[in-house]
Scaffold this active site. Sequence first.
Site, PDB file in Angstrom:
ATOM      1  N   SER A 126     -42.885  -2.898  48.641  1.00 33.99           N
ATOM      2  CA  SER A 126     -44.044  -3.839  48.548  1.00 33.99           C
ATOM      3  C   SER A 126     -44.980  -3.455  49.763  1.00 33.99           C
ATOM      4  O   SER A 126     -45.539  -2.294  49.800  1.00 33.99           O
ATOM      5  CB  SER A 126     -43.361  -5.195  48.658  1.00 33.99           C
ATOM      6  OG  SER A 126     -44.623  -6.054  48.071  1.00 33.99           O
TER       7      SER A 126
ATOM      8  N   ASP B 180     -42.833  -6.440  37.139  1.00 35.86           N
ATOM      9  CA  ASP B 180     -43.224  -7.116  38.591  1.00 35.86           C
ATOM     10  C   ASP B 180     -44.385  -8.177  38.391  1.00 35.86           C
ATOM     11  O   ASP B 180     -45.636  -7.580  37.899  1.00 35.86           O
ATOM     12  CB  ASP B 180     -43.532  -5.790  39.177  1.00 35.86           C
ATOM     13  CG  ASP B 180     -43.563  -6.312  40.728  1.00 35.86           C
ATOM     14  OD1 ASP B 180     -44.003  -7.427  41.267  1.00 35.86           O
ATOM     15  OD2 ASP B 180     -43.403  -5.380  41.513  1.00 35.86           O
TER      16      ASP B 180
ATOM     17  N   HIS C 106     -39.929  -7.966  40.762  1.00 37.62           N
ATOM     18  CA  HIS C 106     -40.577  -7.452  42.201  1.00 37.62           C
ATOM     19  C   HIS C 106     -39.299  -7.527  43.140  1.00 37.62           C
ATOM     20  O   HIS C 106     -39.020  -8.273  44.082  1.00 37.62           O
ATOM     21  CB  HIS C 106     -41.543  -8.462  42.831  1.00 37.62           C
ATOM     22  CG  HIS C 106     -42.188  -7.803  44.062  1.00 37.62           C
ATOM     23  ND1 HIS C 106     -42.954  -6.729  43.971  1.00 37.62           N
ATOM     24  CD2 HIS C 106     -42.291  -8.301  45.240  1.00 37.62           C
ATOM     25  CE1 HIS C 106     -43.423  -6.261  45.289  1.00 37.62           C
ATOM     26  NE2 HIS C 106     -43.000  -7.452  45.945  1.00 37.62           N
TER      27      HIS C 106
END
Length: 228
Positions: free
Chosen positions: A119, A174, A208
Site C-alpha cells: 500500500s 481492493d 486490500h
Amino acid sequence: MPLNAVRVASKAQPAKNVILVFHGLGDSGSGWSFLAEYLQRSPAFAHTRFVFPNAPNMRIDANGGMSMPAWFNIYDWANPDARVDVEGIKSSLKVINSFIQEQIDDGISPENIILGGFSQGAALTLASTVTSPYKLGGFFALSGFCRLKKEDLDSIAENKNKDTPVFHGHGDQDPIIPIQYGSDAKKFFEKYFHLSDYDFKSYRGMAHSTSLEEMQDLVQFLSKALKL
C-alpha cells in the site's frame, strides 16, 4: 540516530541478501514480519536478512486528522486528483535510501538488496524504482499506487533501475486502492520512466490484503531476482 525497524537476522551466516519491506498506513514493521518467517522456511533464503522499517506517526487529513503511522499524508481517499503530499513522499524516499545505505555499509551488495512494500509502502517502492541512487536486485509492490506526476519525480530521478525487475501484485476487489490505480501505476512508470521489466499481476477476489497465491508468486520473483 538509529533507523527504527523490526529486524530479522538471516538463519545462516554471513547474510548475503537483504529484503526491505515498508508497511502500509496505520501499520508497523511487525505487521509484515511474518514474511521473514514464511520465506525462511525455505533453505534458499537461509542467507537472507529482513528489515521492516517503522513509519513515524503523523496527522492524516483523509482520516479526520487522526495521528497514525504513515510514510506520507493522504488528503482524500476518493478523489484521484486530490492534493498529493509530494514533500512527505520525498522525505520518506530519503529514509529508504538511508536503510539501503546501512546495508551497503554492512557489506551487502546493492544487487543483493530487494526493496518492497504494501500500500503506502508499495507506493514508495514504485517511486524508488526511479529515484534510487543504487542499482538494486529488484522491487516488489503489493497493492501499490502512484499519485505523483512526472514532474514530481523528474528532479530527483536517477534512472539506474530501468531494467531492474519489478513485481506488482493487486487484488481485483481492493476497496481501498482500486486495481485501476495499480494498473495506472504500471502505465505511468513504463511510459514516462521506461521501466522495461514491470510485471503486474491481479488476483481474483483479493481485497486490500495479500493471499497465498500472491505470496507464491512473490517467492518465485524473489528467488529469481536474488538468483537463489
